[in-house]
Each structure stands twice: as C-alpha cells, then as structure tokens.
Design an enzyme around this catalytic site. Structure first.
Site, PDB file in Angstrom:
ATOM      1  N   SER A   1      -4.244  -8.850   7.977  1.00 54.00           N
ATOM      2  CA  SER A   1      -4.076  -7.570   7.278  1.00 54.00           C
ATOM      3  C   SER A   1      -5.391  -7.014   6.736  1.00 54.00           C
ATOM      4  CB  SER A   1      -3.117  -7.807   6.107  1.00 54.00           C
ATOM      5  OG  SER A   1      -3.226  -6.771   5.166  1.00 54.00           O
TER       6      SER A   1
ATOM      7  N   GLU B   1      -5.614  -5.900   3.963  1.00 58.48           N
ATOM      8  CA  GLU B   1      -5.680  -6.375   2.569  1.00 58.48           C
ATOM      9  C   GLU B   1      -6.696  -7.505   2.422  1.00 58.48           C
ATOM     10  OE1 GLU B   1      -4.051  -5.669  -0.620  1.00 58.48           O
ATOM     11  OE2 GLU B   1      -4.049  -3.798   0.498  1.00 58.48           O
TER      12      GLU B   1
ATOM     13  N   TYR C   1      -1.381 -12.064  -2.112  1.00 55.62           N
ATOM     14  CA  TYR C   1      -1.032 -11.798  -0.702  1.00 55.62           C
ATOM     15  C   TYR C   1      -2.294 -11.742   0.163  1.00 55.62           C
ATOM     16  CZ  TYR C   1       0.133  -8.996   3.424  1.00 55.62           C
ATOM     17  OH  TYR C   1       0.247  -8.534   4.714  1.00 55.62           O
TER      18      TYR C   1
HETATM   19  P1  NDP Z   1       8.271  -6.993   6.716  1.00 58.10           P
HETATM   20  O1  NDP Z   1       8.188  -7.304   5.286  1.00 58.10           O
HETATM   21  O2  NDP Z   1       9.046  -5.790   7.168  1.00 58.10           O
HETATM   22  O3  NDP Z   1       8.853  -8.248   7.525  1.00 58.10           O
HETATM   23  C1  NDP Z   1       8.524  -9.551   7.161  1.00 58.10           C
HETATM   24  C2  NDP Z   1       9.392 -10.511   7.950  1.00 58.10           C
HETATM   25  O4  NDP Z   1       9.113 -11.851   7.513  1.00 58.10           O
HETATM   26  C3  NDP Z   1      10.900 -10.306   7.750  1.00 58.10           C
HETATM   27  O5  NDP Z   1      11.553 -10.547   8.970  1.00 58.10           O
HETATM   28  C4  NDP Z   1      11.241 -11.379   6.746  1.00 58.10           C
HETATM   29  O6  NDP Z   1      12.595 -11.800   6.777  1.00 58.10           O
HETATM   30  C5  NDP Z   1      10.344 -12.506   7.223  1.00 58.10           C
HETATM   31  N1  NDP Z   1      10.150 -13.542   6.227  1.00 58.10           N
HETATM   32  C6  NDP Z   1       9.751 -13.410   4.945  1.00 58.10           C
HETATM   33  N2  NDP Z   1       9.669 -14.608   4.342  1.00 58.10           N
HETATM   34  C7  NDP Z   1      10.047 -15.521   5.266  1.00 58.10           C
HETATM   35  C8  NDP Z   1      10.175 -16.935   5.265  1.00 58.10           C
HETATM   36  N3  NDP Z   1       9.918 -17.659   4.183  1.00 58.10           N
HETATM   37  N4  NDP Z   1      10.582 -17.542   6.411  1.00 58.10           N
HETATM   38  C9  NDP Z   1      10.854 -16.828   7.521  1.00 58.10           C
HETATM   39  N5  NDP Z   1      10.750 -15.488   7.585  1.00 58.10           N
HETATM   40  C10 NDP Z   1      10.344 -14.843   6.469  1.00 58.10           C
HETATM   41  O7  NDP Z   1       6.754  -6.892   7.255  1.00 58.10           O
HETATM   42  P2  NDP Z   1       6.170  -6.032   8.462  1.00 58.10           P
HETATM   43  O8  NDP Z   1       7.085  -6.101   9.601  1.00 58.10           O
HETATM   44  O9  NDP Z   1       5.699  -4.719   7.945  1.00 58.10           O
HETATM   45  O10 NDP Z   1       4.849  -6.849   8.782  1.00 58.10           O
HETATM   46  C11 NDP Z   1       4.859  -7.939   9.712  1.00 58.10           C
HETATM   47  C12 NDP Z   1       3.694  -8.861   9.401  1.00 58.10           C
HETATM   48  O11 NDP Z   1       2.461  -8.142   9.478  1.00 58.10           O
HETATM   49  C13 NDP Z   1       3.697  -9.476   7.997  1.00 58.10           C
HETATM   50  O12 NDP Z   1       3.148 -10.754   8.098  1.00 58.10           O
HETATM   51  C14 NDP Z   1       2.797  -8.575   7.197  1.00 58.10           C
HETATM   52  O13 NDP Z   1       2.237  -9.268   6.114  1.00 58.10           O
HETATM   53  C15 NDP Z   1       1.761  -8.219   8.245  1.00 58.10           C
HETATM   54  N6  NDP Z   1       1.097  -6.942   8.094  1.00 58.10           N
HETATM   55  C16 NDP Z   1       1.825  -5.794   7.941  1.00 58.10           C
HETATM   56  C17 NDP Z   1       1.201  -4.572   7.867  1.00 58.10           C
HETATM   57  C18 NDP Z   1       1.969  -3.312   7.701  1.00 58.10           C
HETATM   58  O14 NDP Z   1       1.345  -2.305   7.332  1.00 58.10           O
HETATM   59  N7  NDP Z   1       3.257  -3.277   7.980  1.00 58.10           N
HETATM   60  C19 NDP Z   1      -0.266  -4.474   7.951  1.00 58.10           C
HETATM   61  C20 NDP Z   1      -0.933  -5.744   8.138  1.00 58.10           C
HETATM   62  C21 NDP Z   1      -0.260  -6.925   8.214  1.00 58.10           C
HETATM   63  P3  NDP Z   1      13.740 -10.969   5.975  1.00 58.10           P
HETATM   64  O15 NDP Z   1      14.036  -9.769   6.829  1.00 58.10           O
HETATM   65  O16 NDP Z   1      14.830 -11.938   5.882  1.00 58.10           O
HETATM   66  O17 NDP Z   1      13.136 -10.592   4.660  1.00 58.10           O
HETATM   67  P1  GDR Z   2      -0.060  -1.948   0.628  1.00 53.17           P
HETATM   68  O1  GDR Z   2       1.200  -0.969   0.773  1.00 53.17           O
HETATM   69  O2  GDR Z   2      -0.177  -2.518  -0.710  1.00 53.17           O
HETATM   70  O3  GDR Z   2      -1.236  -1.184   1.178  1.00 53.17           O
HETATM   71  O4  GDR Z   2       0.346  -3.141   1.612  1.00 53.17           O
HETATM   72  P2  GDR Z   2       2.078  -0.215  -0.302  1.00 53.17           P
HETATM   73  O5  GDR Z   2       2.779   0.856   0.440  1.00 53.17           O
HETATM   74  O6  GDR Z   2       2.887  -1.148  -1.120  1.00 53.17           O
HETATM   75  O7  GDR Z   2       0.970   0.434  -1.293  1.00 53.17           O
HETATM   76  C1  GDR Z   2       0.026   1.373  -0.829  1.00 53.17           C
HETATM   77  C2  GDR Z   2      -0.680   2.007  -2.026  1.00 53.17           C
HETATM   78  O8  GDR Z   2       0.233   2.837  -2.732  1.00 53.17           O
HETATM   79  C3  GDR Z   2       0.077   2.626  -4.117  1.00 53.17           C
HETATM   80  N1  GDR Z   2       1.311   2.988  -4.833  1.00 53.17           N
HETATM   81  C4  GDR Z   2       2.504   2.373  -4.707  1.00 53.17           C
HETATM   82  N2  GDR Z   2       2.897   1.354  -3.893  1.00 53.17           N
HETATM   83  C5  GDR Z   2       4.200   0.981  -3.946  1.00 53.17           C
HETATM   84  N3  GDR Z   2       4.631   0.003  -3.134  1.00 53.17           N
HETATM   85  N4  GDR Z   2       5.103   1.562  -4.816  1.00 53.17           N
HETATM   86  C6  GDR Z   2       4.735   2.576  -5.663  1.00 53.17           C
HETATM   87  O9  GDR Z   2       5.551   3.069  -6.414  1.00 53.17           O
HETATM   88  C7  GDR Z   2       3.381   3.008  -5.581  1.00 53.17           C
HETATM   89  N5  GDR Z   2       2.684   3.982  -6.232  1.00 53.17           N
HETATM   90  C8  GDR Z   2       1.438   3.954  -5.775  1.00 53.17           C
HETATM   91  C9  GDR Z   2      -0.271   1.140  -4.230  1.00 53.17           C
HETATM   92  O10 GDR Z   2      -0.866   0.871  -5.491  1.00 53.17           O
HETATM   93  C10 GDR Z   2      -1.208   0.977  -3.042  1.00 53.17           C
HETATM   94  O11 GDR Z   2      -2.510   1.309  -3.408  1.00 53.17           O
HETATM   95  C11 GDR Z   2       0.931  -2.879   2.893  1.00 53.17           C
HETATM   96  C12 GDR Z   2       1.852  -4.063   3.230  1.00 53.17           C
HETATM   97  O12 GDR Z   2       2.571  -3.744   4.386  1.00 53.17           O
HETATM   98  C13 GDR Z   2       1.049  -5.332   3.486  1.00 53.17           C
HETATM   99  O13 GDR Z   2       1.925  -6.336   3.983  1.00 53.17           O
HETATM  100  C14 GDR Z   2      -0.001  -5.025   4.555  1.00 53.17           C
HETATM  101  O14 GDR Z   2      -0.761  -6.174   4.810  1.00 53.17           O
HETATM  102  C15 GDR Z   2      -0.886  -3.888   4.079  1.00 53.17           C
HETATM  103  O15 GDR Z   2      -0.076  -2.738   3.869  1.00 53.17           O
HETATM  104  C16 GDR Z   2      -1.958  -3.529   5.098  1.00 53.17           C
END
Ligand code: NDP
Ligand code: GDR
Length: 351
Positions: free
Chosen positions: A139, A141, A162
C-alpha cells in the site's frame, strides 16, 4: 489434441472490494479460483455472490474455503490441497484509522498473516519443487510521510499501525524472494475505489451519504480532515496490474497509481457537483474521524508499471466519482421506496 491444464489461483480476501474484481478477472481468463473466506455469523460474501457456482456442478471454477490469516495451519493446508499456480494475498484489516484502535490484531492479520502464508508457500515449494507465484497487496500507506511523488525508490515512512504492518509484509516478501528464490511480487497500490468500496472509507462514505441526502433520508455527513490528498483510481483497473505482475519473467515490486492527487474537499466538490448539490450545507466536522498521525499527501509515479507491465489506469477521477455517485443514488432511491412502503430502515452507526 493436447489439453493444457487450467491455472489455479488461491486468493485471500476474496470477499473484499479487490477480491471481487480479481475473481471476475481470473474467472474471465479461464482460471480455477479458490477463495479464502473467513467465518462470520452473518453472510459476508455480498460482493461475490454473483460469482457463486455450485461446487457440485461439473465445470464449476470457483470454490470457497474457510480460512483466516491468523491460523497458520489452515493456510498451509489450503496451499497443500489446492496446489495453486498463483497466490494473491489480499486479506488484511485494511482500515487505517481502525488500525489505531486494533494495532495488535492489525499486525497479526496484515503482517504476521502474510508471513504465515509465505511460510506455507516456502514449505510447499521446497517439498514439491513446483513454481508458485505470489502477489502481496502492499500500500501507498507504506510511504506515509514521504513527500510526493512516491515511486519504488521512495523510502517508507509509515504513519499508522496498518502502514507499519504493510511495510513488514512487504519486507517479508522481499526477504523470502532473496532467501528462497520464490517468485514474489509486491504491489504498492495507491487508493483505489469503486461502488464496492467498504462504506467506512471516505470516498464511499461520501457517495453513500450523498445518495441518502438527495433522497431526503439524511441531512448531515460528519467527516474529519478534508485537506488530505490522495491518488484515487478505480479498483477494477488495479486488479489487472496485480495479475500482470505475476505474468512477468522475473518477480519485482511495482507502484500502481494514477499520478494525480485530489483532496477530500475536491472529492466532495466533484461528487456533490455531479448530483447538483452543495456539499457545504451538509458536511460537518467531527474530530472522531481524525487520526493520531495523518498521511497528508500521496501521489504515485507508476512509470515503472507502465513501462514493464504496459499498465495504465483507464478510469479518470471524474469517471470514478460519477460511477460511485450514480451507483449510490440508485441504492438510495431503492431505500426510499422501502421507506415509503413503511419499512423503517435501521441507521448504521459504523462510520
Ligand atoms: P477490504 O477491506 O475490502 O477487504 C479485505 C479482505 O480481507 C476482506 O475479504 C476481509 O474479509 C479479509 N480479511 C480481513 N481480515 C481477515 C483475516 N483475519 N483472515 C482472513 N481474511 C481477512 O480491502 P480491499 O479489497 O480494498 O483491499 C485489498 C487488499 O489491498 C488489502 O490487503 C488492503 O490492505 C490492500 N490495499 C488496498 C488499497 C485500496 O485502496 N483499496 C490500496 C492499497 C492496498 P471480510 O469480508 O470477512 O471482512
Ligand atoms: P486511507 O483511506 O486511509 O487513505 O486508506 P480512507 O478513505 O479511510 O481515508 C482517506 C483520507 O480521508 C480522510 N478522512 C476520512 N477518512 C475516513 N475513513 N472517514 C472520514 O470520515 C474521513 N474524513 C476525512 C482520512 O483522514 C484520510 O486522510 C485506504 C485503505 O484502503 C488502505 O487499506 C489502503 O492501503 C490505502 O487506502 C492506500
């Protein structure tokens, strides 16, 4: 005629946003896909229900398996049983702010979970001499406080449990690649969104609330820091980059991003503007949504992925916002119909 064997993929985090798009991609490419799903007291497979196939049906190519990243025995068993050609590790506690509340659990699933899976893979590969290709969902992050634009050479400076856990998972991958010659790729993906995005991430929180506001189902939306800037792409485009990484001759690490960044305020402007509404009359500040340490500005440079993988994002920021707003307005209209028919809908407090 020579029948080539189908490729088999094991995907953790199948029920998540990315898992659902990746599943669609792999099934469309003819893979047999095994998805790990964790047990929950209610169904947690809404995003992939449309892909369900009865495993008794001849020709079924999607199979679900219970498993959890905290349970090394099931990870080893799944790798041994499925004998995958490709493993995509998408499972994680993926909410940055929640990781401050659940640091131990976040590290356990996100960092240690990756290590457990890598170790299962290492044993399997050493014993069977098969080649298994592994993708780790890293990520932006991990860059945290490092100034933009960030690319593969930017030093990591994570700002949350995270982010730290993802850095550990990244380095576990690099170490297993260097130590055991495993085919391991780390994707470093910037934020990617979609109508399937979890409702507590800021983009979807905004578009869900916007739909409900437009339908008169709620009036206010409480948010934290509106100044944070993110590089937002479309999840459907990003899963293609994951797959491409595993099709290369040699394993490597890649940044995947659009190269453009916008603030949360810009997202509000664009989303409410698309619906013909003024966000300023509905959005209020709630310090609950601030983080102990914030990541101010992420903007990725994905030129390496473009050059080596031929990957480029297809969806613009404007198209992404419009897709999410239109989807959530539609959802709110359906909710309105139910309310008008006398169904009182419970308000979710999980924001
Ligand atoms: P989600 O939160 O939508 O999905 C996470 C998945 O992981 C879900 O299927 C969840 O299951 C599963 N999970 C959580 N905890 C466990 C556990 N203990 N054992 C098995 N499965 C588990 O994330 P995204 O699809 O958005 O992201 C996919 C991956 O990419 C993640 O690793 C995330 O950190 C990473 N990532 C995401 C980004 C983004 O912008 N979306 C950017 C960069 C990285 P359940 O549905 O049951 O909760
Ligand atoms: P992020 O996504 O932290 O970048 O992680 P998120 O959408 O949670 O936050 C983005 C930015 O928005 C600001 N923010 C808020 N965020 C949330 N969730 N709720 C609020 O009410 C709110 N108000 C302002 C946050 O402070 C932040 O700056 C996502 C996840 O998908 C990670 O798993 C992934 O790795 C990174 O993107 C890349």
């Amino acid at each position: 005629m020579i029948q080539t064997e189908r490729k088999r993929a094991l995907v953790t985090g199948t029920s998540g946003q990315d898992g659902s798009y990746l599943l669609e991609l792999l099934l469309a490419k003819g893979y047999e896909v095994h998805g790990m799903i964790r047990r929950a007291s209610l169904f947690n497979t809404e995003r992939i229900d449309h892909l369900y196939q009865d495993p008794h049906d001849e020709g079924a190519r999607f199979f679900g398996h219970y498993g959890d990243m905290t349970d090394s025995s099931v990870l080893a068993r799944l790798v041994e049983k499925i004998k995958p050609d490709e493993v995509y590790n998408l499972a994680a506690q993926s909410h940055v702010r929640v990781s401050f509340d659940l640091p131990d659990y976040t590290a356990d699933t996100t960092a240690m979970g990756a290590l457990r899976l890598l170790d299962a893979l290492r044993d399997h590969v050493q014993r069977t001499r098969r080649e298994v290709r592994y993708y780790q969902a890293g990520s932006s992050e991990m860059f945290g406080a490092a100034p933009p634009p960030q690319d593969e050479t930017t030093p990591f400076h994570p700002r949350s449990p995270y982010g730290v856990a993802k850095v550990a998972a990244h380095w576990f991958g690099v170490n297993y690649r260097e130590s055991y010659g495993l085919f391991i790729c780390n994707g470093i993906l910037f934020n990617h969104e979609s109508p399937r995005r979890g409702e507590t991430f800021v983009t979807r929180k905004i578009t869900r609330a916007l739909g409900r506001i437009a339908e008169g189902l709620q009036d206010k939306l409480f948010l934290g820091n509106l100044d944070a800037q993110r590089d937002w792409g479309f999840a459907g485009d990003y899963v293609e980059a994951m797959w491409l990484m595993l099709q290369q001759e040699t394993p490597d690490d890649y940044v995947v991003a659009t190269g453009e960044s916008y603030s949360v305020r810009d997202f509000l402007e664009e989303a409410f503007g698309h619906a013909g509404l003024d966000w300023q009359t509905h959005v209020e500040f709630d310090p609950r949504y601030l983080r102990p340490a914030e990541v101010d500005h992420l903007e990725g440079d994905a030129s390496k992925a473009e050059k080596a993988l031929g990957w480029k994002p297809k969806t613009s920021f404007k198209q992404l916002v419009a897709m999410m707003v239109d989807h959530d307005r539609d959802m709110a209209r359906r909710e309105r119909t139910l309310v008008d028919a006398g169904h009182a809908l419970p308000q979710s407090s999980r924001d």
